[in-house]
Design a protein around this motif. Structure first.
Motif, PDB file in Angstrom:
ATOM      1  N   PHE A  41       0.694  -1.360  -0.125  1.00  0.00           N
ATOM      2  CA  PHE A  41       0.130  -0.005  -0.088  1.00  0.00           C
ATOM      3  C   PHE A  41       0.752   1.199  -0.201  1.00  0.00           C
ATOM      4  CE2 PHE A  41      -3.209  -2.482   2.697  1.00  0.00           C
ATOM      5  CZ  PHE A  41      -3.557  -3.306   1.235  1.00  0.00           C
ATOM      6  N   LEU A  42       2.216   1.267   0.356  1.00  0.00           N
ATOM      7  CA  LEU A  42       2.890   2.286   0.286  1.00  0.00           C
ATOM      8  C   LEU A  42       3.102   2.703  -1.296  1.00  0.00           C
ATOM      9  CD1 LEU A  42       6.065   1.104   2.485  1.00  0.00           C
ATOM     10  CD2 LEU A  42       4.048   2.552   3.121  1.00  0.00           C
ATOM     11  N   LEU A  43       2.749   2.074  -2.174  1.00  0.00           N
ATOM     12  CA  LEU A  43       3.022   2.434  -3.623  1.00  0.00           C
ATOM     13  C   LEU A  43       1.554   3.270  -4.177  1.00  0.00           C
ATOM     14  CD1 LEU A  43       4.780  -0.557  -5.043  1.00  0.00           C
ATOM     15  CD2 LEU A  43       5.654   1.513  -4.614  1.00  0.00           C
ATOM     16  N   LEU A  44       0.513   3.388  -3.140  1.00  0.00           N
ATOM     17  CA  LEU A  44      -0.653   4.118  -3.757  1.00  0.00           C
ATOM     18  C   LEU A  44      -0.583   5.313  -3.374  1.00  0.00           C
ATOM     19  CD1 LEU A  44      -3.253   1.317  -1.757  1.00  0.00           C
ATOM     20  CD2 LEU A  44      -2.129   1.461  -4.325  1.00  0.00           C
ATOM     21  N   ARG A  77      14.673  -4.414   6.047  1.00  0.00           N
ATOM     22  CA  ARG A  77      13.930  -4.281   4.671  1.00  0.00           C
ATOM     23  C   ARG A  77      13.873  -2.853   4.186  1.00  0.00           C
ATOM     24  NH1 ARG A  77       8.303  -7.333   3.854  1.00  0.00           N
ATOM     25  NH2 ARG A  77       7.877  -7.025   1.382  1.00  0.00           N
ATOM     26  N   PHE A  78      13.553  -1.799   4.911  1.00  0.00           N
ATOM     27  CA  PHE A  78      13.288  -0.621   4.771  1.00  0.00           C
ATOM     28  C   PHE A  78      14.599  -0.028   3.924  1.00  0.00           C
ATOM     29  CE2 PHE A  78      10.163   0.517   8.185  1.00  0.00           C
ATOM     30  CZ  PHE A  78       9.193  -0.181   7.536  1.00  0.00           C
ATOM     31  N   GLU A  85      21.214  -0.582  -4.990  1.00  0.00           N
ATOM     32  CA  GLU A  85      21.601  -1.789  -5.573  1.00  0.00           C
ATOM     33  C   GLU A  85      20.513  -2.585  -5.522  1.00  0.00           C
ATOM     34  OE1 GLU A  85      24.825  -3.541  -3.472  1.00  0.00           O
ATOM     35  OE2 GLU A  85      26.316  -1.968  -3.955  1.00  0.00           O
ATOM     36  N   SER A  86      19.135  -2.432  -4.617  1.00  0.00           N
ATOM     37  CA  SER A  86      17.992  -3.197  -4.495  1.00  0.00           C
ATOM     38  C   SER A  86      17.248  -3.148  -5.918  1.00  0.00           C
ATOM     39  CB  SER A  86      17.358  -2.828  -3.382  1.00  0.00           C
ATOM     40  OG  SER A  86      16.656  -1.539  -3.809  1.00  0.00           O
ATOM     41  N   GLY A  87      17.428  -2.026  -6.786  1.00  0.00           N
ATOM     42  CA  GLY A  87      16.785  -1.970  -8.032  1.00  0.00           C
ATOM     43  C   GLY A  87      15.350  -1.187  -7.641  1.00  0.00           C
ATOM     44  N   ASN A  88      14.889  -0.868  -6.448  1.00  0.00           N
ATOM     45  CA  ASN A  88      13.692  -0.283  -6.110  1.00  0.00           C
ATOM     46  C   ASN A  88      13.929   1.298  -5.787  1.00  0.00           C
ATOM     47  OD1 ASN A  88      12.090  -2.781  -5.071  1.00  0.00           O
ATOM     48  ND2 ASN A  88      13.807  -2.996  -3.816  1.00  0.00           N
TER      49      ASN A  88
END
Length: 234
Positions: A41-44, A77-78, A85-88
């Motif tokens: 939901f953080l992407l909403l 994880r955050f 490097e995570s690609g996020n």
């Protein structure tokens, strides 16, 4: 699988409800099982994102009381999501990071320096967030932690002050807002006054604990300056 989708949809409905805070106990009681959906939901949109960040922060804080290492893994994880490097890109991650530390004294003690590191630009070998849009969220997250635990953010003050001259104008406003959450310091006044007088009317999106609202960059600097030098005293 349908049952999992149904549970996720229910969480989303809770967060988008006007009475969303009434559901926070139920959401956080779900513990680790609710972490994945809340991450998604953080992407909403901004309002749902902030509410999800609040819920995720409280869930992580409650988990820290029972399973501290599991909670630390969520913070890690955050950190991974904030790593190039995570690609996020990390949308919503600083907000969730800040809310988690604001809600948990244990996690705040362990990770407040990491959160501050995202605005510290040493030129090399640093953790600085060089994505302008994401860095705005980093300033907000530090301000959110400062609301709850200002003593842990005092060391970030010089970097917040430097943020008043960030290359991104919106970042300047967010840095001013974060400075305004710290105990007043006259050393902040010159930089805040310059920004307040600059006439930047670009809007910063902020979260008041329930809804998104907007304030101009220079308006936020004026508000922070007012805390340092009250009207009529300068």
């Amino acid at each position: 699988m349908p049952r999992m989708r149904s549970a996720k949809q229910q969480l989303k409905q809770y967060l988008q409800s006007p009475q969303w805070r009434e559901h926070l106990d139920e959401i956080t009681a779900g513990g680790a099982a609710h972490v994945g959906p809340l991450f998604s939901f953080l992407l909403l949109g901004p309002q749902t994102m902030h509410r999800a960040a609040t819920a995720l922060g409280l869930t992580t804080a409650r988990l820290a009381e029972r399973e501290p290492e599991a909670a630390r893994n969520i913070i890690r994880r955050f950190m991974w999501h904030m790593n190039e490097e995570s690609g996020n890109i990390g949308w919503g991650i600083p907000e969730a990071f800040g809310e988690s530390l604001a809600a948990s004294p244990l996690l705040a003690k362990d990770f407040h320096r990491v959160l501050a590191s995202y605005i510290i630009d040493l030129g090399r070998d640093d953790n600085y967030c060089d994505n302008d849009l994401l860095r705005r969220s980093c300033y907000w997250a530090i301000g959110r932690l400062a609301q709850a635990r200002p003593e842990l953010c005092v060391a970030a003050r010089p970097w917040l002050r430097k943020g008043l001259e960030d290359k991104d104008v919106i970042c300047r406003g967010m840095a001013a807002w974060a400075l305004g959450r710290l105990p007043p310091d006259l050393m902040d006044a010159p930089a805040l006054r310059r920004l307040a007088d600059a006439g930047h009317d670009e809007s910063c999106e902020l979260f008041d604990g329930d809804r998104i609202y907007e304030k101009s960059v220079s308006g936020l600097a004026r508000e922070a300056l007012e805390r340092v030098v009250p009207a009529g005293t300068a």
